[in-house]
Design a protein around this motif. Structure first.
Motif, PDB file in Angstrom:
ATOM      1  N   THR A  24       0.938  -1.169  -0.065  1.00 40.27           N
ATOM      2  CA  THR A  24      -0.128   0.081   0.113  1.00 40.27           C
ATOM      3  C   THR A  24       0.931   1.220   0.148  1.00 40.27           C
ATOM      4  OG1 THR A  24      -0.033   0.073   2.435  1.00 40.27           O
ATOM      5  CG2 THR A  24      -1.899  -1.074   1.438  1.00 40.27           C
ATOM      6  N   ARG A  25       0.221   2.327  -0.281  1.00 37.89           N
ATOM      7  CA  ARG A  25       0.848   3.762  -0.118  1.00 37.89           C
ATOM      8  C   ARG A  25       1.048   3.921   1.396  1.00 37.89           C
ATOM      9  NH1 ARG A  25      -3.082   6.385   2.567  1.00 37.89           N
ATOM     10  NH2 ARG A  25      -5.165   6.048   1.833  1.00 37.89           N
ATOM     11  N   THR A  26       1.668   4.600   1.952  1.00 36.98           N
ATOM     12  CA  THR A  26       2.240   5.093   3.166  1.00 36.98           C
ATOM     13  C   THR A  26       0.669   5.307   4.095  1.00 36.98           C
ATOM     14  OG1 THR A  26       4.230   6.081   2.940  1.00 36.98           O
ATOM     15  CG2 THR A  26       3.252   6.482   4.802  1.00 36.98           C
ATOM     16  N   LEU A  27       0.546   4.659   5.131  1.00 35.85           N
ATOM     17  CA  LEU A  27      -0.761   4.617   5.771  1.00 35.85           C
ATOM     18  C   LEU A  27      -0.746   5.384   7.102  1.00 35.85           C
ATOM     19  CD1 LEU A  27      -1.955   0.989   5.001  1.00 35.85           C
ATOM     20  CD2 LEU A  27      -2.620   3.137   3.804  1.00 35.85           C
ATOM     21  N   ASN A  28      -1.608   5.996   7.443  1.00 36.38           N
ATOM     22  CA  ASN A  28      -1.777   6.480   9.084  1.00 36.38           C
ATOM     23  C   ASN A  28      -2.147   5.245   9.788  1.00 36.38           C
ATOM     24  OD1 ASN A  28      -4.749   6.259   8.979  1.00 36.38           O
ATOM     25  ND2 ASN A  28      -4.550   8.518   8.506  1.00 36.38           N
ATOM     26  N   ASP A  64       0.998   9.539  17.066  1.00 32.67           N
ATOM     27  CA  ASP A  64       0.944   9.331  15.665  1.00 32.67           C
ATOM     28  C   ASP A  64       2.154  10.088  14.971  1.00 32.67           C
ATOM     29  OD1 ASP A  64      -1.127   7.763  16.385  1.00 32.67           O
ATOM     30  OD2 ASP A  64      -2.561   8.707  15.191  1.00 32.67           O
ATOM     31  N   TYR A  65       2.612  10.939  15.587  1.00 37.79           N
ATOM     32  CA  TYR A  65       3.413  11.829  14.738  1.00 37.79           C
ATOM     33  C   TYR A  65       4.640  11.166  14.260  1.00 37.79           C
ATOM     34  CZ  TYR A  65       6.052  16.407  13.581  1.00 37.79           C
ATOM     35  OH  TYR A  65       6.913  17.293  12.993  1.00 37.79           O
ATOM     36  N   GLN A  66       4.835  11.276  13.004  1.00 40.72           N
ATOM     37  CA  GLN A  66       5.661  10.527  11.926  1.00 40.72           C
ATOM     38  C   GLN A  66       5.738   9.290  12.002  1.00 40.72           C
ATOM     39  OE1 GLN A  66       9.873  12.408  13.168  1.00 40.72           O
ATOM     40  NE2 GLN A  66       9.432  13.747  11.270  1.00 40.72           N
ATOM     41  N   LEU A  67       4.595   8.221  12.576  1.00 42.24           N
ATOM     42  CA  LEU A  67       4.724   7.077  12.709  1.00 42.24           C
ATOM     43  C   LEU A  67       3.711   6.782  11.474  1.00 42.24           C
ATOM     44  CD1 LEU A  67       5.231   4.711  14.288  1.00 42.24           C
ATOM     45  CD2 LEU A  67       3.105   5.014  15.686  1.00 42.24           C
ATOM     46  N   SER A  68       4.114   5.899  10.519  1.00 39.14           N
ATOM     47  CA  SER A  68       3.479   5.274   9.514  1.00 39.14           C
ATOM     48  C   SER A  68       3.725   4.039   9.121  1.00 39.14           C
ATOM     49  CB  SER A  68       3.580   6.293   8.361  1.00 39.14           C
ATOM     50  OG  SER A  68       5.062   6.162   7.933  1.00 39.14           O
ATOM     51  N   PHE A  69       2.602   3.519   8.385  1.00 37.84           N
ATOM     52  CA  PHE A  69       2.682   2.119   7.817  1.00 37.84           C
ATOM     53  C   PHE A  69       2.719   1.843   6.715  1.00 37.84           C
ATOM     54  CE2 PHE A  69       1.042   2.934  12.186  1.00 37.84           C
ATOM     55  CZ  PHE A  69       1.567   1.899  12.843  1.00 37.84           C
ATOM     56  N   GLU A  70       3.061   0.571   5.917  1.00 35.06           N
ATOM     57  CA  GLU A  70       2.783   0.102   4.668  1.00 35.06           C
ATOM     58  C   GLU A  70       2.334  -1.313   4.907  1.00 35.06           C
ATOM     59  OE1 GLU A  70       5.854   1.995   1.608  1.00 35.06           O
ATOM     60  OE2 GLU A  70       6.547   1.909   3.488  1.00 35.06           O
ATOM     61  N   PHE A  71       1.442  -1.900   4.155  1.00 40.50           N
ATOM     62  CA  PHE A  71       1.008  -3.336   4.164  1.00 40.50           C
ATOM     63  C   PHE A  71       0.799  -3.918   2.990  1.00 40.50           C
ATOM     64  CE2 PHE A  71      -2.552  -6.298   4.813  1.00 40.50           C
ATOM     65  CZ  PHE A  71      -1.769  -7.326   5.734  1.00 40.50           C
ATOM     66  N   GLY A  72       1.172  -5.139   2.909  1.00 39.76           N
ATOM     67  CA  GLY A  72       0.926  -5.675   1.502  1.00 39.76           C
ATOM     68  C   GLY A  72       1.308  -7.282   1.641  1.00 39.76           C
ATOM     69  N   ARG A  73       1.877  -7.617   0.504  1.00 40.15           N
ATOM     70  CA  ARG A  73       2.309  -9.084   0.299  1.00 40.15           C
ATOM     71  C   ARG A  73       3.635  -9.181  -0.224  1.00 40.15           C
ATOM     72  NH1 ARG A  73      -2.003 -13.348  -2.567  1.00 40.15           N
ATOM     73  NH2 ARG A  73      -0.247 -14.528  -1.611  1.00 40.15           N
ATOM     74  N   GLU A  74       4.645  -9.990   0.262  1.00 40.39           N
ATOM     75  CA  GLU A  74       5.758 -10.233  -0.361  1.00 40.39           C
ATOM     76  C   GLU A  74       5.822 -12.084  -0.386  1.00 40.39           C
ATOM     77  OE1 GLU A  74       9.017  -8.311   1.601  1.00 40.39           O
ATOM     78  OE2 GLU A  74       8.325  -6.315   1.069  1.00 40.39           O
TER      79      GLU A  74
END
Length: 129
Positions: A24-28, A64-74
């Motif tokens: 995904t794109r960068t997520l909150n 949440d300041y500067q904390l972000s996530f990306e999720f997907g599959r490898e």
């Protein structure tokens, strides 16, 4: 930028074997929880447990300041967590604070039965098979 519905559909498609390699794109935090919970169980991955874990990581860092996530599959589920350098716009974490909080974050994710887990360049990668 995708809205929440488009983001959910993107993840659903990937987990219906349309793609075994996507992110995904960068997520909150809020959006990350939504898409992670879409994947109930996948090998060692459990969406509810991982969603709870990232909420705990948010508590470790205090905001949440500067904390972000990306999720997907490898091949299997993967989660990237970008860790903050700053507490807020004016105050930076000390190196000791960052090290402690990073280690705590890794421990929280390890408890979700990750098969691979590491931190490099201020980003955690967690992968479940």
């Amino acid at each position: 930028m995708w809205n929440t519905t488009q983001l959910k559909e993107f993840v659903k498609l990937g987990y219906n074997d349309y793609s075994v390699d996507f992110k995904t794109r960068t997520l909150n935090l809020k959006d990350a929880i939504r898409v992670i919970k879409l994947v109930k169980d996948y090998n060692n991955f459990n969406g509810e447990k991982v969603a709870t874990a990232i909420q705990q990581i948010r508590k470790i860092w205090g905001s949440d300041y500067q904390l972000s996530f990306e999720f997907g599959r490898e091949g299997s589920p993967v989660l990237y967590v970008s860790l903050p350098y700053w507490k807020n716009k004016k105050e930076k974490y000390t190196e000791a604070e960052r090290k402690e909080k990073t280690e705590l974050s890794l421990a929280v994710l390890k408890a979700t039965q990750t098969d691979e887990l590491w931190e490099e360049n201020n980003k955690i990668r967690a992968w479940w098979d």
